[in-house]
Design a protein around this motif. Structure first.
Motif, PDB file in Angstrom:
ATOM      1  N   LEU A  43      24.724   7.133   5.907  1.00 42.57           N
ATOM      2  CA  LEU A  43      23.731   8.171   6.190  1.00 42.57           C
ATOM      3  C   LEU A  43      23.150   7.986   7.578  1.00 42.57           C
ATOM      4  CD1 LEU A  43      21.961   8.440   2.738  1.00 42.57           C
ATOM      5  CD2 LEU A  43      23.715   9.918   3.715  1.00 42.57           C
TER       6      LEU A  43
ATOM      7  N   THR B 198      23.047  10.683  10.522  1.00 43.27           N
ATOM      8  CA  THR B 198      21.862  10.989  11.317  1.00 43.27           C
ATOM      9  C   THR B 198      22.192  10.954  12.788  1.00 43.27           C
ATOM     10  OG1 THR B 198      20.484   9.963   9.623  1.00 43.27           O
ATOM     11  CG2 THR B 198      19.476  10.309  11.774  1.00 43.27           C
TER      12      THR B 198
ATOM     13  N   ILE C 106      24.125  14.027  13.908  1.00 46.23           N
ATOM     14  CA  ILE C 106      23.258  15.199  14.028  1.00 46.23           C
ATOM     15  C   ILE C 106      22.415  15.098  15.286  1.00 46.23           C
ATOM     16  CG2 ILE C 106      21.247  16.353  12.988  1.00 46.23           C
ATOM     17  CD1 ILE C 106      22.407  15.572  10.285  1.00 46.23           C
TER      18      ILE C 106
ATOM     19  N   LYS D 284      15.075  15.033  12.816  1.00 41.70           N
ATOM     20  CA  LYS D 284      16.429  14.536  12.617  1.00 41.70           C
ATOM     21  C   LYS D 284      16.588  13.689  11.356  1.00 41.70           C
ATOM     22  CE  LYS D 284      16.961  14.366  17.652  1.00 41.70           C
ATOM     23  NZ  LYS D 284      15.546  14.659  17.932  1.00 41.70           N
ATOM     24  N   GLU D 285      15.483  13.379  10.654  1.00 36.25           N
ATOM     25  CA  GLU D 285      15.595  12.544   9.472  1.00 36.25           C
ATOM     26  C   GLU D 285      16.436  13.246   8.410  1.00 36.25           C
ATOM     27  OE1 GLU D 285      12.760  13.391  10.915  1.00 36.25           O
ATOM     28  OE2 GLU D 285      11.427  11.687  11.180  1.00 36.25           O
ATOM     29  N   LEU D 286      17.191  12.465   7.658  1.00 33.29           N
ATOM     30  CA  LEU D 286      17.978  13.012   6.558  1.00 33.29           C
ATOM     31  C   LEU D 286      17.263  12.743   5.243  1.00 33.29           C
ATOM     32  CD1 LEU D 286      21.646  12.063   7.514  1.00 33.29           C
ATOM     33  CD2 LEU D 286      20.645  14.350   7.438  1.00 33.29           C
TER      34      LEU D 286
ATOM     35  N   ARG E 278      17.359  12.840   1.059  1.00 35.59           N
ATOM     36  CA  ARG E 278      18.215  12.853  -0.121  1.00 35.59           C
ATOM     37  C   ARG E 278      17.380  13.384  -1.282  1.00 35.59           C
ATOM     38  NH1 ARG E 278      18.958   7.610   1.866  1.00 35.59           N
ATOM     39  NH2 ARG E 278      18.154   6.614  -0.029  1.00 35.59           N
TER      40      ARG E 278
ATOM     41  N   VAL F 280      22.063  16.041   0.664  1.00 38.08           N
ATOM     42  CA  VAL F 280      21.765  15.253   1.865  1.00 38.08           C
ATOM     43  C   VAL F 280      21.648  16.239   3.020  1.00 38.08           C
ATOM     44  CG1 VAL F 280      22.543  13.407   3.395  1.00 38.08           C
ATOM     45  CG2 VAL F 280      23.099  13.317   0.949  1.00 38.08           C
ATOM     46  N   LEU F 281      20.438  16.367   3.582  1.00 37.12           N
ATOM     47  CA  LEU F 281      20.218  17.385   4.603  1.00 37.12           C
ATOM     48  C   LEU F 281      19.081  16.994   5.534  1.00 37.12           C
ATOM     49  CD1 LEU F 281      18.433  20.428   2.882  1.00 37.12           C
ATOM     50  CD2 LEU F 281      18.697  18.225   1.777  1.00 37.12           C
ATOM     51  N   PRO F 282      19.043  17.586   6.737  1.00 37.31           N
ATOM     52  CA  PRO F 282      17.960  17.274   7.678  1.00 37.31           C
ATOM     53  C   PRO F 282      16.597  17.630   7.096  1.00 37.31           C
ATOM     54  CG  PRO F 282      19.749  18.418   8.788  1.00 37.31           C
ATOM     55  CD  PRO F 282      20.031  18.505   7.319  1.00 37.31           C
TER      56      PRO F 282
ATOM     57  N   TYR G  83      15.352  20.873   4.759  1.00 37.45           N
ATOM     58  CA  TYR G  83      14.772  20.674   3.428  1.00 37.45           C
ATOM     59  C   TYR G  83      13.416  21.359   3.319  1.00 37.45           C
ATOM     60  CZ  TYR G  83      11.936  18.088   0.003  1.00 37.45           C
ATOM     61  OH  TYR G  83      11.063  17.748  -0.996  1.00 37.45           O
TER      62      TYR G  83
END
Length: 406
Positions: free
Chosen positions: A11, A15, A18, A47-49, A51, A152-154, A158
């Protein structure tokens, strides 16, 4: 544990990928926002991912989409040797204490088997049944043969899904911005708490209600407004006096005044309280629920209920807990939040209530909706309609917190 740290590394690599395209975008320093200052727009998303657990299936899950790709996480940079596919049935088994995934592609008979705890799926227009998924999902083997589907998305992608689910997007834009900052702060705080878990957040009221923003939805004016609120507050968070990101709770309707986290969960940071005379604008501000003694015993999972006693903190009108007297003198203490959960959050809508007993019938009469901590959504709507900006709204509901961008 080795596989989990492989997940973390994987992950982190996502990151980086991205972030790489945005590497030339300058990041503003941490600058406190003045109470009357409206943040200027920022072009780049955080930029944080994140979950987020989207759903849980027993044993198997059917995933559909375009150009599906599978990745095992013990070797985070190598795809599983399976051709691109448009659909897959994934099931999990447990043998000798090890999890085994079985993949059947495009309704073919043969299965691909391999031992892993996590499986990453990437593709376009991913979905399970009618539910749309982000372009990356993590399948995590849970207790028994349970399969957790984790998006799993920025972070700000979210948040756009949270904002369009948690608040009507036809409300004032400054109210939506305040909600975006509160939701961002809550998410970041919980992400730190659960950094070593397969997922950070639930997609329900257990954390924040989340609906995946389907590809192409950005043309929807309502969604555009949610995206605008998220983008124009990018990087803005609430902080505690210890400079930590505040776990910024919020709720629908405080019923006239908010309360401290410790009065609901016996802990939490003191972010201050607020008085709200505008909450009665909520058309469902006042409510009544009736329940029989037998139904109450069933919901509380006790044999019988002989008496209920409401417990309140000193100088508090909200219920802190409920003392349940049962047969043969037995007693059980249930926190107000647990009591609401047992009776149903949508029925016993808040902890701001009174109770009357008439024979075997209990009547609860109250006002407001939610736990009453932090931002009151209906109250923030009224403040937005009066022309207050999002920072002023946040300072009203979190007077002991600091609003800043970093």
């Amino acid at each position: 544990m080795r596989l989990f740290w492989a997940l973390v590394c994987f992950l982190a690599a996502l990151t980086y990928s991205i972030s790489e395209a945005q590497a030339q975008t300058p990041t503003p320093a941490s600058v406190p926002l003045q109470q009357t200052t409206v943040a200027s727009p920022k072009p780049a998303f955080d930029k944080e991912l994140v979950r987020v657990r989207l759903l849980t299936n027993s044993r198997r899950v059917q995933v559909a989409g375009q150009a599906l790709r599978f990745q095992i996480l013990s070797q985070p940079y190598r795809n599983v040797a399976i051709p691109d596919s448009g659909s897959a049935e994934v099931r999990v088994m447990k043998k000798n204490g090890k999890h085994i995934w079985a993949l059947r592609l495009n309704n073919r008979d043969s299965e691909h088997l391999f031992k892993e705890k996590y499986l990453m799926i990437q593709g376009e227009n991913l979905r399970v049944g009618a539910q749309s998924l982000p372009s990356r999902v993590l399948l995590a083997a849970g207790p028994g043969e349970q399969v957790d589907v984790v998006g799993v998305l920025p972070l700000d992608e979210y948040l756009a899904g949270v904002l369009s689910s948690e608040m009507p997007t036809n409300w004032p834009i400054e109210t939506l911005k305040a909600q975006a900052v509160a939701a961002r702060s809550y998410a970041l705080s919980v992400m730190e708490e659960r950094a070593d878990k397969p997922y950070h957040l639930e997609s329900s009221v257990l954390d924040q209600v989340f609906r995946h923003v389907v590809d192409g939805d950005e043309s929807d004016p309502k969604l555009q407004k949610a995206l605008k609120a998220v983008r124009e507050t990018a990087g803005v968070k609430l902080f505690t006096g210890n400079h930590n990101v505040l776990k910024a709770y919020y709720h629908a309707d405080c019923g006239g005044h908010t309360t401290l986290a410790k009065n609901v969960w016996s802990g939490g940071v003191n972010s201050g309280v607020a008085v709200d005379n505008s909450c009665p604008t909520n058309p469902k501000a006042n409510w009544t629920v009736k329940i029989s003694r037998a139904e109450l015993a069933e919901k509380l999972r006790v044999d019988d209920v002989t008496k209920l006693t409401l417990d309140r903190a000193s100088n508090e009108t909200r219920v802190r807990g409920v003392k349940v007297a049962m047969n043969e003198g037995e007693q059980k203490y249930i926190t107000a939040n647990e009591f609401r959960q047992a009776l149903g959050f949508s029925d016993l809508r808040s902890t701001l209530f009174e109770m009357k007993q008439d024979g075997d019938l209990y009547t609860f009469t109250g006002r407001g909706f939610g736990h009453g901590v932090g931002l009151c959504q209906w109250g923030s709507r009224a403040l937005g309609l009066k022309g207050q900006n999002f920072v002023q709204i946040l300072k009203h509901y979190y007077p002991a917190a600091r609003v800043a961008r970093n």
